[in-house]
Design an enzyme around this catalytic site. Structure first.
Site, PDB file in Angstrom:
ATOM      1  N   THR A 118      -5.788   0.599  -1.663  1.00  0.00           N
ATOM      2  CA  THR A 118      -4.528  -0.454  -0.896  1.00  0.00           C
ATOM      3  C   THR A 118      -5.170  -1.417  -0.732  1.00  0.00           C
ATOM      4  O   THR A 118      -6.636  -1.587  -0.300  1.00  0.00           O
ATOM      5  CB  THR A 118      -4.176   0.469   0.222  1.00  0.00           C
ATOM      6  OG1 THR A 118      -4.865   0.812   1.374  1.00  0.00           O
ATOM      7  CG2 THR A 118      -3.366   2.324  -0.429  1.00  0.00           C
ATOM      8  N   PRO A 119      -4.507  -2.846  -0.152  1.00  0.00           N
ATOM      9  CA  PRO A 119      -5.204  -3.617   0.911  1.00  0.00           C
ATOM     10  C   PRO A 119      -6.116  -3.317   1.460  1.00  0.00           C
ATOM     11  O   PRO A 119      -7.540  -4.152   1.430  1.00  0.00           O
ATOM     12  CB  PRO A 119      -4.123  -4.374   0.730  1.00  0.00           C
ATOM     13  CG  PRO A 119      -3.149  -4.055  -0.371  1.00  0.00           C
ATOM     14  CD  PRO A 119      -2.843  -2.516  -0.356  1.00  0.00           C
ATOM     15  N   LYS A 135      -5.923   7.771  15.308  1.00  0.00           N
ATOM     16  CA  LYS A 135      -5.460   8.761  14.522  1.00  0.00           C
ATOM     17  C   LYS A 135      -5.229  10.109  15.260  1.00  0.00           C
ATOM     18  O   LYS A 135      -4.556  10.905  14.169  1.00  0.00           O
ATOM     19  CB  LYS A 135      -5.834   8.275  13.546  1.00  0.00           C
ATOM     20  CG  LYS A 135      -5.992   6.957  12.460  1.00  0.00           C
ATOM     21  CD  LYS A 135      -4.119   7.048  12.291  1.00  0.00           C
ATOM     22  CE  LYS A 135      -4.022   5.996  11.140  1.00  0.00           C
ATOM     23  NZ  LYS A 135      -2.562   5.598  10.773  1.00  0.00           N
ATOM     24  N   ASP A 156       8.211  -5.853  14.181  1.00  0.00           N
ATOM     25  CA  ASP A 156       6.858  -5.235  14.752  1.00  0.00           C
ATOM     26  C   ASP A 156       6.246  -4.041  15.058  1.00  0.00           C
ATOM     27  O   ASP A 156       7.614  -3.603  16.343  1.00  0.00           O
ATOM     28  CB  ASP A 156       6.069  -6.451  15.437  1.00  0.00           C
ATOM     29  CG  ASP A 156       5.192  -6.280  16.106  1.00  0.00           C
ATOM     30  OD1 ASP A 156       4.355  -4.707  16.212  1.00  0.00           O
ATOM     31  OD2 ASP A 156       4.230  -7.342  16.715  1.00  0.00           O
ATOM     32  N   TYR A 180      -9.530   2.918  15.628  1.00  0.00           N
ATOM     33  CA  TYR A 180      -8.683   3.764  14.832  1.00  0.00           C
ATOM     34  C   TYR A 180      -8.739   5.501  14.593  1.00  0.00           C
ATOM     35  O   TYR A 180      -7.939   5.790  14.675  1.00  0.00           O
ATOM     36  CB  TYR A 180      -9.477   3.142  13.582  1.00  0.00           C
ATOM     37  CG  TYR A 180      -8.541   3.972  11.594  1.00  0.00           C
ATOM     38  CD1 TYR A 180      -6.853   2.915  11.980  1.00  0.00           C
ATOM     39  CD2 TYR A 180      -8.983   4.720  11.000  1.00  0.00           C
ATOM     40  CE1 TYR A 180      -6.536   3.113  10.921  1.00  0.00           C
ATOM     41  CE2 TYR A 180      -7.937   5.004   9.937  1.00  0.00           C
ATOM     42  CZ  TYR A 180      -6.942   4.312   9.797  1.00  0.00           C
ATOM     43  OH  TYR A 180      -6.664   4.541   8.570  1.00  0.00           O
ATOM     44  N   ILE A 186      -7.928   5.363   0.107  1.00  0.00           N
ATOM     45  CA  ILE A 186      -7.007   5.544  -1.258  1.00  0.00           C
ATOM     46  C   ILE A 186      -7.304   3.929  -1.668  1.00  0.00           C
ATOM     47  O   ILE A 186      -7.311   3.235  -0.191  1.00  0.00           O
ATOM     48  CB  ILE A 186      -5.560   6.083  -0.465  1.00  0.00           C
ATOM     49  CG1 ILE A 186      -5.724   7.744  -0.081  1.00  0.00           C
ATOM     50  CG2 ILE A 186      -4.292   5.623  -1.648  1.00  0.00           C
ATOM     51  CD1 ILE A 186      -5.454   9.472  -1.399  1.00  0.00           C
ATOM     52  N   GLY A 198       0.940  -1.232   0.240  1.00  0.00           N
ATOM     53  CA  GLY A 198      -0.324   0.338   0.156  1.00  0.00           C
ATOM     54  C   GLY A 198       0.814   1.136  -0.196  1.00  0.00           C
ATOM     55  O   GLY A 198       1.987   1.903  -0.831  1.00  0.00           O
ATOM     56  N   ASN A 231       4.347   4.947   8.926  1.00  0.00           N
ATOM     57  CA  ASN A 231       3.009   4.735   8.592  1.00  0.00           C
ATOM     58  C   ASN A 231       2.113   3.289   8.897  1.00  0.00           C
ATOM     59  O   ASN A 231       0.883   2.812   8.248  1.00  0.00           O
ATOM     60  CB  ASN A 231       3.417   4.428   7.124  1.00  0.00           C
ATOM     61  CG  ASN A 231       2.974   3.583   5.870  1.00  0.00           C
ATOM     62  OD1 ASN A 231       1.671   4.518   5.966  1.00  0.00           O
ATOM     63  ND2 ASN A 231       2.950   2.247   5.666  1.00  0.00           N
TER      64      ASN A 231
HETATM   65  N1  LIG Z   1      -5.315   3.921   2.594  1.00  0.00           N
HETATM   66  C1  LIG Z   1      -6.300   4.633   2.524  1.00  0.00           C
HETATM   67  O1  LIG Z   1      -7.207   4.849   2.074  1.00  0.00           O
HETATM   68  C2  LIG Z   1      -5.313   5.123   4.338  1.00  0.00           C
HETATM   69  C3  LIG Z   1      -6.167   6.306   4.490  1.00  0.00           C
HETATM   70  C4  LIG Z   1      -6.093   6.905   5.581  1.00  0.00           C
HETATM   71  C5  LIG Z   1      -4.956   6.632   6.066  1.00  0.00           C
HETATM   72  N2  LIG Z   1      -4.389   5.634   6.435  1.00  0.00           N
HETATM   73  C6  LIG Z   1      -2.491   4.891   6.960  1.00  0.00           C
HETATM   74  O2  LIG Z   1      -1.979   4.390   5.807  1.00  0.00           O
HETATM   75  C7  LIG Z   1      -0.680   3.605   6.650  1.00  0.00           C
HETATM   76  C8  LIG Z   1      -0.856   2.866   5.227  1.00  0.00           C
HETATM   77  O3  LIG Z   1      -2.454   1.920   5.846  1.00  0.00           O
HETATM   78  P1  LIG Z   1      -2.149   1.244   3.917  1.00  0.00           P
HETATM   79  O4  LIG Z   1      -3.441   1.734   3.536  1.00  0.00           O
HETATM   80  O5  LIG Z   1      -0.797   1.319   3.029  1.00  0.00           O
HETATM   81  O6  LIG Z   1      -2.434  -0.352   4.105  1.00  0.00           O
HETATM   82  P2  LIG Z   1      -2.093  -1.544   4.209  1.00  0.00           P
HETATM   83  O7  LIG Z   1      -2.320  -2.715   4.506  1.00  0.00           O
HETATM   84  O8  LIG Z   1      -1.701  -1.290   2.638  1.00  0.00           O
HETATM   85  O9  LIG Z   1      -0.416  -1.627   4.287  1.00  0.00           O
HETATM   86  C9  LIG Z   1      -0.210  -1.501   6.076  1.00  0.00           C
HETATM   87  C10 LIG Z   1       1.524  -2.266   6.487  1.00  0.00           C
HETATM   88  O10 LIG Z   1       1.360  -2.110   7.460  1.00  0.00           O
HETATM   89  C11 LIG Z   1       2.224  -3.859   7.772  1.00  0.00           C
HETATM   90  N3  LIG Z   1       1.809  -3.883   9.323  1.00  0.00           N
HETATM   91  C12 LIG Z   1       0.522  -3.952   9.868  1.00  0.00           C
HETATM   92  N4  LIG Z   1       1.378  -3.819  11.058  1.00  0.00           N
HETATM   93  C13 LIG Z   1       2.298  -3.937  11.578  1.00  0.00           C
HETATM   94  C14 LIG Z   1       2.921  -4.238  12.589  1.00  0.00           C
HETATM   95  N5  LIG Z   1       2.315  -4.415  14.117  1.00  0.00           N
HETATM   96  N6  LIG Z   1       4.134  -3.569  12.178  1.00  0.00           N
HETATM   97  C15 LIG Z   1       4.946  -3.457  11.120  1.00  0.00           C
HETATM   98  N7  LIG Z   1       3.937  -3.484   9.702  1.00  0.00           N
HETATM   99  C16 LIG Z   1       3.129  -3.606  10.185  1.00  0.00           C
HETATM  100  C17 LIG Z   1       1.346  -4.911   7.142  1.00  0.00           C
HETATM  101  O11 LIG Z   1       1.744  -5.713   6.888  1.00  0.00           O
HETATM  102  C18 LIG Z   1       1.214  -3.883   5.245  1.00  0.00           C
HETATM  103  O12 LIG Z   1       2.665  -4.295   4.514  1.00  0.00           O
HETATM  104  C19 LIG Z   1      -1.492   3.119   7.752  1.00  0.00           C
HETATM  105  O13 LIG Z   1      -1.502   3.331   9.056  1.00  0.00           O
HETATM  106  C20 LIG Z   1      -3.136   3.645   7.537  1.00  0.00           C
HETATM  107  O14 LIG Z   1      -4.088   3.471   8.827  1.00  0.00           O
HETATM  108  C21 LIG Z   1      -4.184   4.607   5.087  1.00  0.00           C
END
Ligand SMILES: NC(=O)c1ccc[n+]([C@@H]2O[C@H](COP(=O)([O-])OP(=O)(O)OC[C@H]3O[C@@H](n4cnc5c(N)ncnc54)[C@H](O)[C@@H]3O)[C@@H](O)[C@H]2O)c1
Length: 252
Positions: A187-188, A154, A58, A150, A185, A17, A85
Site C-alpha cells: 500500500t502507499p 496497535k 478526521d 505505532y 502489505i 490502500g 482502518n
Molecule cells: N500496509 C501494511 O502493510 C499494514 C500492515 C499492518 C497494519 N496496517 C494498518 O492498516 C491500515 C491502513 O493502512 P494502509 O497501508 O492502507 O495505509 P495508507 O496510507 O495507504 O491508507 C491510510 C488511509 O488512512 C487515511 N487517513 C490517515 N489519517 C486519517 C485520519 N486522521 N482520519 C481519516 N483518515 C485518515 C489516509 O488518507 C489514507 O487514505 C492502518 O491502520 C495501518 O496501520 C497496514
C-alpha cells in the site's frame, strides 16, 4: 457472491490502500459501504468509481463520529459493520519520537478506535447486532523498533478489541469485535516505508509484482478477504480474536 448482502458497513481511511481494497471487496459481495477519509478528493473519486457513499472524516476528531453515525442512521437506518482502518505510521524509535508524534499516532489509532467502537455499538444495538473489525498490525505482536508509537497504539487496539468483545458477549448485544494483524502489505504506507528504511522504490521497479513477491509483501486483497469474512455471518462464532495475515512472518 453476496457474502455481506445488504449489510451497511462503515470503513475509515477508505481512500487508499487496505481501506480501499476492503471497500471494493465488500461492495462486490453486496454490502452498502460508507467510506470515510481525511482526503475528500481521493475518497469521493474512489466512491464514485466503486458505487459507495463517501463522507469526509478526521477520525481523530471526536465530534466527527457523531456526525458520521447520524448520517449513516439518516441514510440507511442501521449499521451492521465498522472497519476502524484509518492510520498513519511515522518512522521514529524510542530515542527520536516526539511528544507531538506520539499524541498524533495515539489520536488516529487508539482514540479513534475507541470512539468508533463506542458510536458504532450505539447504532448496532438499534439494528440488533453487528461486527466490528479493528485494524491492528503484527507490530502489536512483536514490537517494531522504528515504529515506537505505532507499535504501542496497535498493541492497545489489540487489547481494547478483546475488552469490547467480551463486554458485548456478556451483555448479549449480538455484536462481535475482532482485530486484524497484517504483516507487510503493498500500500502507499508501505511503499513510503520501503523507500525510507531499505531504499527500495517498489512502484519504480521494472517489475513491481516480481519484486513485491520476492520481498514477501502481501496484496491488499489478502487483508480485505479476512475483513470480509469477519463482517460476514460466516464468522458468527468468532469474537475477541486476533487474525494474523502475515504469511507466517511472526511465526519464524
Ligand atoms: N500496509 C501494511 O502493510 C499494514 C500492515 C499492518 C497494519 N496496517 C494498518 O492498516 C491500515 C491502513 O493502512 P494502509 O497501508 O492502507 O495505509 P495508507 O496510507 O495507504 O491508507 C491510510 C488511509 O488512512 C487515511 N487517513 C490517515 N489519517 C486519517 C485520519 N486522521 N482520519 C481519516 N483518515 C485518515 C489516509 O488518507 C489514507 O487514505 C492502518 O491502520 C495501518 O496501520 C497496514
Amino acid at each position: 457472491m453476496n457474502r455481506v448482502k445488504d449489510k451497511v458497513i462503515v470503513v475509515t481511511g477508505a481512500a487508499s490502500g487496505l481501506g480501499l481494497a476492503d471497500t471494493r471487496v465488500l461492495t462486490r459481495e453486496g454490502a452498502q459501504v460508507v467510506m470515510t477519509d481525511i482526503d475528500p478528493e481521493a475518497g469521493q473519486a474512489q466512491a464514485e468509481d466503486i458505487g459507495a457513499t463517501f463522507i469526509t472524516q478526521d477520525v481523530s476528531n471526536e465530534s466527527s463520529w457523531d456526525r458520521v453515525m447520524s448520517e449513516v442512521d439518516k441514510r440507511f437506518g442501521r449499521l451492521d459493520g465498522l472497519v476502524n482502518n484509518a492510520g498513519i505510521a511515522p518512522i521514529a524509535t524510542i530515542e527520536d519520537t516526539t511528544t507531538e508524534v506520539w499524541r498524533r499516532v495515539m489520536g488516529i489509532h487508539l482514540d479513534a478506535t475507541f470512539w468508533g467502537c463506542q458510536s458504532a455499538i450505539k447504532l448496532m444495538k438499534q439494528s440488533g447486532g453487528g461486527s466490528i473489525v479493528n485494524m491492528s498490525s503484527t507490530a502489536a505482536l512483536v514490537g517494531l523498533a522504528p515504529y515506537l508509537a505505532y507499535s504501542a497504539a496497535k498493541g492497545g487496539i489489540r487489547s481494547m478489541t478483546k475488552s469490547i468483545a467480551i463486554h458485548c458477549r456478556t451483555e448479549g448485544l449480538g455484536i462481535r469485535c475482532n482485530s486484524v494483524h497484517p504483516g507487510s502489505i503493498s500500500t502507499p504506507m508501505v511503499h513510503k516505508a520501503l523507500k525510507t528504511l531499505v531504499g527500495t522504490d517498489l512502484m519504480a521497479e521494472e517489475d513491481p509484482e516480481k519484486t513485491r513477491k520476492a520481498m514477501g509483501i502481501g496484496e491488499p486483497e489478502d487483508v480485505a478477504n479476512m475483513v470480509l469474512y469477519l463482517l460476514s455471518d460466516e464468522s458468527k462464532h468468532v469474537t475477541g480474536a486476533e487474525m494474523v495475515v502475515d504469511n507466517g512472518d511472526t511465526v519464524i
